[in-house]
Design an enzyme around this catalytic site. Sequence first.
Site, PDB file in Angstrom:
ATOM      1  N   GLY A  12       1.554  13.467  -6.506  1.00  0.00           N
ATOM      2  CA  GLY A  12       2.633  13.124  -7.420  1.00  0.00           C
ATOM      3  C   GLY A  12       3.957  12.841  -6.767  1.00  0.00           C
ATOM      4  O   GLY A  12       5.015  13.001  -7.394  1.00  0.00           O
ATOM      5  N   ILE A  13       3.949  12.391  -5.505  1.00  0.00           N
ATOM      6  CA  ILE A  13       5.219  12.159  -4.805  1.00  0.00           C
ATOM      7  C   ILE A  13       5.629  10.688  -4.796  1.00  0.00           C
ATOM      8  O   ILE A  13       6.708  10.351  -4.321  1.00  0.00           O
ATOM      9  CB  ILE A  13       5.161  12.669  -3.354  1.00  0.00           C
ATOM     10  CG1 ILE A  13       4.142  11.868  -2.533  1.00  0.00           C
ATOM     11  CG2 ILE A  13       4.840  14.153  -3.318  1.00  0.00           C
ATOM     12  CD1 ILE A  13       4.212  12.183  -1.058  1.00  0.00           C
ATOM     13  N   THR A  16       1.515   6.092  -4.572  1.00  0.00           N
ATOM     14  CA  THR A  16       0.874   4.922  -5.177  1.00  0.00           C
ATOM     15  C   THR A  16       1.875   3.781  -5.313  1.00  0.00           C
ATOM     16  O   THR A  16       1.564   2.627  -4.996  1.00  0.00           O
ATOM     17  CB  THR A  16       0.272   5.283  -6.546  1.00  0.00           C
ATOM     18  OG1 THR A  16      -0.769   6.241  -6.361  1.00  0.00           O
ATOM     19  CG2 THR A  16      -0.304   4.044  -7.220  1.00  0.00           C
ATOM     20  N   VAL A  17       3.083   4.094  -5.764  1.00  0.00           N
ATOM     21  CA  VAL A  17       4.125   3.071  -5.847  1.00  0.00           C
ATOM     22  C   VAL A  17       4.449   2.545  -4.450  1.00  0.00           C
ATOM     23  O   VAL A  17       4.610   1.339  -4.239  1.00  0.00           O
ATOM     24  CB  VAL A  17       5.384   3.630  -6.533  1.00  0.00           C
ATOM     25  CG1 VAL A  17       6.532   2.622  -6.476  1.00  0.00           C
ATOM     26  CG2 VAL A  17       5.071   3.985  -7.986  1.00  0.00           C
ATOM     27  N   LYS A  32      -8.222   2.417  -2.899  1.00  0.00           N
ATOM     28  CA  LYS A  32      -8.194   3.867  -3.068  1.00  0.00           C
ATOM     29  C   LYS A  32      -9.642   4.314  -3.177  1.00  0.00           C
ATOM     30  O   LYS A  32     -10.281   4.118  -4.216  1.00  0.00           O
ATOM     31  CB  LYS A  32      -7.405   4.277  -4.306  1.00  0.00           C
ATOM     32  CG  LYS A  32      -7.393   5.790  -4.488  1.00  0.00           C
ATOM     33  CD  LYS A  32      -6.200   6.274  -5.245  1.00  0.00           C
ATOM     34  CE  LYS A  32      -6.150   7.808  -5.200  1.00  0.00           C
ATOM     35  NZ  LYS A  32      -4.893   8.336  -5.740  1.00  0.00           N
ATOM     36  N   ASP A  45      -5.084   0.393 -10.922  1.00  0.00           N
ATOM     37  CA  ASP A  45      -4.483  -0.435 -11.972  1.00  0.00           C
ATOM     38  C   ASP A  45      -2.986  -0.631 -11.719  1.00  0.00           C
ATOM     39  O   ASP A  45      -2.458  -1.739 -11.860  1.00  0.00           O
ATOM     40  CB  ASP A  45      -4.660   0.221 -13.349  1.00  0.00           C
ATOM     41  CG  ASP A  45      -6.101   0.282 -13.810  1.00  0.00           C
ATOM     42  OD1 ASP A  45      -6.915  -0.526 -13.328  1.00  0.00           O
ATOM     43  OD2 ASP A  45      -6.410   1.163 -14.645  1.00  0.00           O
ATOM     44  N   GLY A  97      -4.800   7.597   0.194  1.00  0.00           N
ATOM     45  CA  GLY A  97      -5.541   8.838   0.037  1.00  0.00           C
ATOM     46  C   GLY A  97      -5.311   9.455  -1.332  1.00  0.00           C
ATOM     47  O   GLY A  97      -4.654   8.873  -2.197  1.00  0.00           O
ATOM     48  N   ALA A  98      -5.857  10.649  -1.512  1.00  0.00           N
ATOM     49  CA  ALA A  98      -5.721  11.362  -2.790  1.00  0.00           C
ATOM     50  C   ALA A  98      -5.042  12.690  -2.530  1.00  0.00           C
ATOM     51  O   ALA A  98      -5.527  13.494  -1.732  1.00  0.00           O
ATOM     52  CB  ALA A  98      -7.091  11.583  -3.427  1.00  0.00           C
TER      53      ALA A  98
END
Length: 207
Positions: A12-13, A16-17, A32, A45, A97-98
């Site tokens: 959540g940092i 992805t953006v 991903k 998405d 990564g995840a």
Amino acid sequence: MSAVVVAGTDTGIGKTVFSAGLAMALGAHYWKPVQAGLEGETDSDAVARLSDRPVLAEAYRLALPASPHLAAARAGVEIDPARLALPRLAGPLVVEGAGGLMVPLTPRLLYLQVIAGWRAPVVLCARTALGTINHALLSLAALRAAGCRIAGVAFIGDEAADSRAAIAGLGGARDLGRLPRLAEVTPEALRAGFAGIDLAAIRGAMA
């Protein structure tokens, strides 16, 4: 093929953006490998919407928004590392990564071990909030211990010059710049925000 891995100090940092902006800037494909949580817009998405770059299908799509090993267990599957090999492409590839580096993919396999096996340079994304020095230095130490090549640290959020200097100095890693907090996350805003990212250094690490 040249690839770069976008890893994070935590979930959540904003990686992805950041991955979307990097794929846009490099003219790269995005992948991903493991998506845990399918309700609403997935990370793939979001990257497709923001970057307008080709997005490869995930190796695993798991419904539960949890650690991949738990989400896989809930789905009755076990993640096979062989399915996580980097795909062969003609151009550059951004791999996200995840969660953090020590997230388990199976009860016996950490994401860090897979990243090390890819032998691609890693951009470590760190938020600029309280605690980032500890999280970033621990992540850098883990990457080095695993034998990973570190392209540098990219910061996400409001400016925190002292923290950035401490992480770069104590962690012995290049400061790749900062992606500021975006009032509205659009392709145009992301492109403008990436003006502060050292793309030359990232390209150099991928060469």
